[in-house]
Design a protein around this motif. Structure first.
Motif, PDB file in Angstrom:
ATOM      1  N   GLU A  63       0.827  -1.210   0.000  1.00 28.63           N
ATOM      2  CA  GLU A  63       0.000   0.000   0.000  1.00 28.63           C
ATOM      3  C   GLU A  63       0.860   1.259   0.000  1.00 28.63           C
ATOM      4  OE1 GLU A  63      -2.308  -0.633   3.503  1.00 28.63           O
ATOM      5  OE2 GLU A  63      -3.875  -1.740   2.441  1.00 28.63           O
ATOM      6  N   ARG A  64       1.896   1.271   0.847  1.00 22.51           N
ATOM      7  CA  ARG A  64       2.794   2.441   0.887  1.00 22.51           C
ATOM      8  C   ARG A  64       3.537   2.609  -0.439  1.00 22.51           C
ATOM      9  NH1 ARG A  64       3.687   0.697   6.382  1.00 22.51           N
ATOM     10  NH2 ARG A  64       5.458  -0.501   5.689  1.00 22.51           N
ATOM     11  N   ALA A  65       3.952   1.507  -1.036  1.00 24.47           N
ATOM     12  CA  ALA A  65       4.667   1.585  -2.315  1.00 24.47           C
ATOM     13  C   ALA A  65       3.754   2.123  -3.419  1.00 24.47           C
ATOM     14  CB  ALA A  65       5.219   0.208  -2.693  1.00 24.47           C
ATOM     15  N   VAL A  66       2.491   1.734  -3.411  1.00 24.71           N
ATOM     16  CA  VAL A  66       1.541   2.256  -4.399  1.00 24.71           C
ATOM     17  C   VAL A  66       1.376   3.758  -4.198  1.00 24.71           C
ATOM     18  CG1 VAL A  66      -0.876   2.225  -5.155  1.00 24.71           C
ATOM     19  CG2 VAL A  66       0.320   0.080  -4.730  1.00 24.71           C
ATOM     20  N   GLU A  67       1.222   4.184  -2.955  1.00 24.57           N
ATOM     21  CA  GLU A  67       1.093   5.622  -2.664  1.00 24.57           C
ATOM     22  C   GLU A  67       2.313   6.393  -3.172  1.00 24.57           C
ATOM     23  OE1 GLU A  67      -1.264   7.620  -1.344  1.00 24.57           O
ATOM     24  OE2 GLU A  67      -2.646   5.932  -1.361  1.00 24.57           O
ATOM     25  N   ARG A  68       3.500   5.867  -2.896  1.00 26.35           N
ATOM     26  CA  ARG A  68       4.725   6.540  -3.359  1.00 26.35           C
ATOM     27  C   ARG A  68       4.793   6.586  -4.879  1.00 26.35           C
ATOM     28  NH1 ARG A  68       6.983   3.492   0.823  1.00 26.35           N
ATOM     29  NH2 ARG A  68       7.782   1.986  -0.668  1.00 26.35           N
ATOM     30  N   ALA A  69       4.301   5.538  -5.529  1.00 32.66           N
ATOM     31  CA  ALA A  69       4.369   5.460  -6.990  1.00 32.66           C
ATOM     32  C   ALA A  69       3.482   6.503  -7.668  1.00 32.66           C
ATOM     33  CB  ALA A  69       3.986   4.060  -7.462  1.00 32.66           C
ATOM     34  N   ILE A  70       2.391   6.888  -7.033  1.00 32.76           N
ATOM     35  CA  ILE A  70       1.493   7.842  -7.685  1.00 32.76           C
ATOM     36  C   ILE A  70       1.721   9.279  -7.244  1.00 32.76           C
ATOM     37  CG2 ILE A  70      -0.285   6.109  -8.051  1.00 32.76           C
ATOM     38  CD1 ILE A  70      -1.886   7.489  -5.821  1.00 32.76           C
ATOM     39  N   ARG A  71       2.501   9.480  -6.197  1.00 34.44           N
ATOM     40  CA  ARG A  71       2.774  10.832  -5.710  1.00 34.44           C
ATOM     41  C   ARG A  71       4.122  11.293  -6.231  1.00 34.44           C
ATOM     42  NH1 ARG A  71      -1.853  10.709  -4.660  1.00 34.44           N
ATOM     43  NH2 ARG A  71      -2.778  10.083  -2.721  1.00 34.44           N
ATOM     44  N   PRO A  72       4.151  12.471  -6.809  1.00 29.99           N
ATOM     45  CA  PRO A  72       5.468  12.985  -7.242  1.00 29.99           C
ATOM     46  C   PRO A  72       6.324  13.282  -6.019  1.00 29.99           C
ATOM     47  CG  PRO A  72       3.763  14.650  -7.532  1.00 29.99           C
ATOM     48  CD  PRO A  72       3.075  13.387  -7.073  1.00 29.99           C
ATOM     49  N   PRO A  73       7.622  13.160  -6.156  1.00 28.70           N
ATOM     50  CA  PRO A  73       8.494  13.460  -5.014  1.00 28.70           C
ATOM     51  C   PRO A  73       8.344  14.929  -4.599  1.00 28.70           C
ATOM     52  CG  PRO A  73       9.786  12.878  -6.964  1.00 28.70           C
ATOM     53  CD  PRO A  73       8.342  12.772  -7.333  1.00 28.70           C
ATOM     54  N   ALA A  74       8.422  15.166  -3.320  1.00 32.42           N
ATOM     55  CA  ALA A  74       8.326  16.545  -2.809  1.00 32.42           C
ATOM     56  C   ALA A  74       9.572  17.316  -3.233  1.00 32.42           C
ATOM     57  CB  ALA A  74       8.190  16.536  -1.303  1.00 32.42           C
ATOM     58  N   PRO A  75       9.398  18.562  -3.636  1.00 27.89           N
ATOM     59  CA  PRO A  75      10.572  19.347  -4.030  1.00 27.89           C
ATOM     60  C   PRO A  75      11.455  19.620  -2.821  1.00 27.89           C
ATOM     61  CG  PRO A  75       8.584  20.695  -4.077  1.00 27.89           C
ATOM     62  CD  PRO A  75       8.164  19.307  -3.758  1.00 27.89           C
ATOM     63  N   MET A  76      12.747  19.585  -3.065  1.00 27.76           N
ATOM     64  CA  MET A  76      13.699  19.857  -1.991  1.00 27.76           C
ATOM     65  C   MET A  76      14.114  21.315  -2.083  1.00 27.76           C
ATOM     66  SD  MET A  76      15.938  16.368  -2.170  1.00 27.76           S
ATOM     67  CE  MET A  76      16.885  16.754  -0.726  1.00 27.76           C
ATOM     68  N   ASP A  77      14.097  21.978  -0.963  1.00 28.59           N
ATOM     69  CA  ASP A  77      14.502  23.403  -0.930  1.00 28.59           C
ATOM     70  C   ASP A  77      15.984  23.540  -0.762  1.00 28.59           C
ATOM     71  OD1 ASP A  77      11.916  24.256  -1.250  1.00 28.59           O
ATOM     72  OD2 ASP A  77      11.524  24.313   0.900  1.00 28.59           O
TER      73      ASP A  77
END
Length: 76
Positions: free
Chosen positions: A62-76
């Motif tokens: 479930e966590r892997a699916v969530e990560r797969a559909i969410r773009p990575p958060a931008p790093m400041d």
């Protein structure tokens, strides 16, 4: 973990159905809720089956699916 496209598509279907449900009222909301329920059940079945095939906990999939559909958060 490689996530099958089918699981990603099912997750997106659940999210789309959830959005339709939240944006409807009355009879339309009832129909949208039924669609969301069916989509969620299909996702849970598919995730459970995949987890069993891979020998990993369902929550990990479930966590892997969530990560797969969410773009990575931008790093400041």
């Amino acid at each position: 973990m490689d996530i099958p496209r089918r699981l990603i598509e099912l997750q997106r279907a659940v999210e789309a159905a959830d959005n339709r449900y939240r944006n409807n009222a009355g009879q339309n909301a009832t129909v949208a809720l039924a669609v969301w329920s069916d989509a969620t059940a299909a996702l849970v079945r598919a995730v459970t089956e995949y987890a069993e095939e891979q020998g990993v906990p369902r929550r990990e999939v479930e966590r892997a699916v969530e990560r797969a559909i969410r773009p990575p958060a931008p790093m400041d």
